[in-house]
Design a protein around this motif. Structure first.
Motif, PDB file in Angstrom:
ATOM      1  N   ALA A 183       0.827  -1.199   0.000  1.00 30.56           N
ATOM      2  CA  ALA A 183       0.000   0.000   0.000  1.00 30.56           C
ATOM      3  C   ALA A 183       0.869   1.259   0.000  1.00 30.56           C
ATOM      4  CB  ALA A 183      -0.928  -0.003   1.213  1.00 30.56           C
ATOM      5  N   ILE A 184       1.936   1.228   0.773  1.00 35.33           N
ATOM      6  CA  ILE A 184       2.845   2.373   0.824  1.00 35.33           C
ATOM      7  C   ILE A 184       3.552   2.550  -0.514  1.00 35.33           C
ATOM      8  CG2 ILE A 184       5.004   3.205   1.846  1.00 35.33           C
ATOM      9  CD1 ILE A 184       4.022   1.945   4.508  1.00 35.33           C
ATOM     10  N   LEU A 185       4.074   1.474  -1.065  1.00 33.58           N
ATOM     11  CA  LEU A 185       4.764   1.554  -2.349  1.00 33.58           C
ATOM     12  C   LEU A 185       3.855   2.094  -3.439  1.00 33.58           C
ATOM     13  CD1 LEU A 185       6.789  -1.794  -2.410  1.00 33.58           C
ATOM     14  CD2 LEU A 185       7.727   0.516  -2.221  1.00 33.58           C
ATOM     15  N   PHE A 233       5.184  -3.988  -9.969  1.00 30.18           N
ATOM     16  CA  PHE A 233       4.577  -2.721 -10.380  1.00 30.18           C
ATOM     17  C   PHE A 233       3.133  -2.921 -10.858  1.00 30.18           C
ATOM     18  CE2 PHE A 233       8.881  -0.961 -10.287  1.00 30.18           C
ATOM     19  CZ  PHE A 233       8.631   0.321  -9.798  1.00 30.18           C
ATOM     20  N   ASP A 234       2.862  -4.053 -11.497  1.00 29.96           N
ATOM     21  CA  ASP A 234       1.477  -4.368 -11.872  1.00 29.96           C
ATOM     22  C   ASP A 234       0.614  -4.504 -10.621  1.00 29.96           C
ATOM     23  OD1 ASP A 234       2.099  -4.336 -14.557  1.00 29.96           O
ATOM     24  OD2 ASP A 234       2.313  -6.520 -14.724  1.00 29.96           O
ATOM     25  N   GLU A 235       1.157  -5.168  -9.609  1.00 30.79           N
ATOM     26  CA  GLU A 235       0.438  -5.367  -8.354  1.00 30.79           C
ATOM     27  C   GLU A 235       0.208  -4.028  -7.646  1.00 30.79           C
ATOM     28  OE1 GLU A 235      -1.292  -7.490  -5.075  1.00 30.79           O
ATOM     29  OE2 GLU A 235      -0.820  -8.106  -7.129  1.00 30.79           O
ATOM     30  N   ASP A 281      -5.610   1.223  -7.139  1.00 28.56           N
ATOM     31  CA  ASP A 281      -7.023   1.257  -7.539  1.00 28.56           C
ATOM     32  C   ASP A 281      -7.930   0.748  -6.416  1.00 28.56           C
ATOM     33  OD1 ASP A 281      -6.362   2.235 -10.035  1.00 28.56           O
ATOM     34  OD2 ASP A 281      -6.363   0.268 -10.999  1.00 28.56           O
ATOM     35  N   ARG A 282      -7.448  -0.267  -5.714  1.00 27.81           N
ATOM     36  CA  ARG A 282      -8.247  -0.910  -4.668  1.00 27.81           C
ATOM     37  C   ARG A 282      -8.309  -0.059  -3.407  1.00 27.81           C
ATOM     38  NH1 ARG A 282      -4.977  -4.897  -3.601  1.00 27.81           N
ATOM     39  NH2 ARG A 282      -5.533  -6.099  -5.439  1.00 27.81           N
TER      40      ARG A 282
END
Length: 255
Positions: A146-148, A180-182, A188-189
């Motif tokens: 979440a931070i990244l 990076f995809d994650e 978005d989430r």
């Protein structure tokens, strides 16, 4: 927080800090023990020890060196820059009680997460909990993701360059492109999810915590064993409960 230094660093200072850290981690060491742990001549190690003692960062008793109480006092001064344990504990205990799972608050510093406080819900058992740790990577923790996801991509790259993407379980993401995809999905989430990426059988959700000025201070997470925490529960229950707790903690930081 800074993940790299643009200026010159001193090897001697790094050695002193390494010695101090080893003594703290082992709750006391002798010169002979340090001689087998530090890649420096024994006479040099002794000079570092003498300097640390003279600066009152170490005390010596019967040939064993210990970290001084003065260091603890300095640590308490540092704590004044962060939320009170009481305010964090209140939010964590409420989150753990509502979910029945383990909740943790970590501080974001130098590209790592440092455990500030953690608590377990009523349904958690000793067998359910992962091995106790006080420091975590970002790429395989829910709060870390979440931070990244909120950081500039160049800063994320610097963090990866410094700490790598070590595999801590079979499910750990170790490829930059996939990470990076994650992170895009996480943004978005609104919260990060780890599915056995930190430890086998452990599923968790996490979100960033911001200080009053909007900077990322740390992360809040909640999770438990996979047989209790599945994606349906995350999407319809835990995610919302986590974000409610984030709002509560951030409100207390602004007051």
């Amino acid at each position: 927080m800074i993940e790299r230094s643009d200026g010159r660093t001193l090897k001697t200072t790094r050695t002193s800090l390494r010695i101090l850290t080893l003594i703290l981690e082992h709750d006391g060491l002798t010169l002979a023990q340090l001689d087998g742990m530090v890649e420096s001549p024994k006479s040099s190690i002794l000079s570092h020890l003498n300097t640390l003692c003279d600066s009152r960062y170490l005390v010596k008793s019967d040939g064993t060196y210990h970290v001084s109480f003065r260091v603890a006092l300095l640590g308490e001064t540092v704590r004044s820059r962060y939320p009170s344990r009481e305010s964090v504990r209140t939010v964590l205990e409420d989150l753990a009680e509502r979910t029945g799972e383990e909740a943790n608050f970590t501080i974001f510093e130098h590209g790592r997460l440092l455990l500030f406080h953690g608590t377990s819900g009523n349904a958690a058992t000793e067998e359910d909990e992962a091995d106790y740790r006080s420091e975590y990577y970002l790429h395989n923790t829910a709060a870390g993701k979440a931070i990244l996801s909120e950081l500039d991509p160049k800063r994320v790259e610097r963090i990866i360059d410094k700490w790598g993407l070590p595999r801590e379980s079979e499910a750990t993401i170790t490829a930059r492109e996939r990470l990076f995809d994650e992170l895009a999905e996480t943004a978005d989430r609104g919260y990060g999810v780890v599915d056995e990426e930190f430890a086998p059988g452990l599923v968790a959700v996490g979100a960033a915590i911001h200080s009053a000025d909007g900077t990322v201070l740390g992360g809040l997470s909640v999770g438990g064993p996979k047989y209790r925490v599945d994606r349906t529960r995350i999407d319809h229950e835990l995610g919302e409960q986590l974000l409610d707790a984030v709002q509560s903690l951030e409100s207390s930081l602004r007051s």
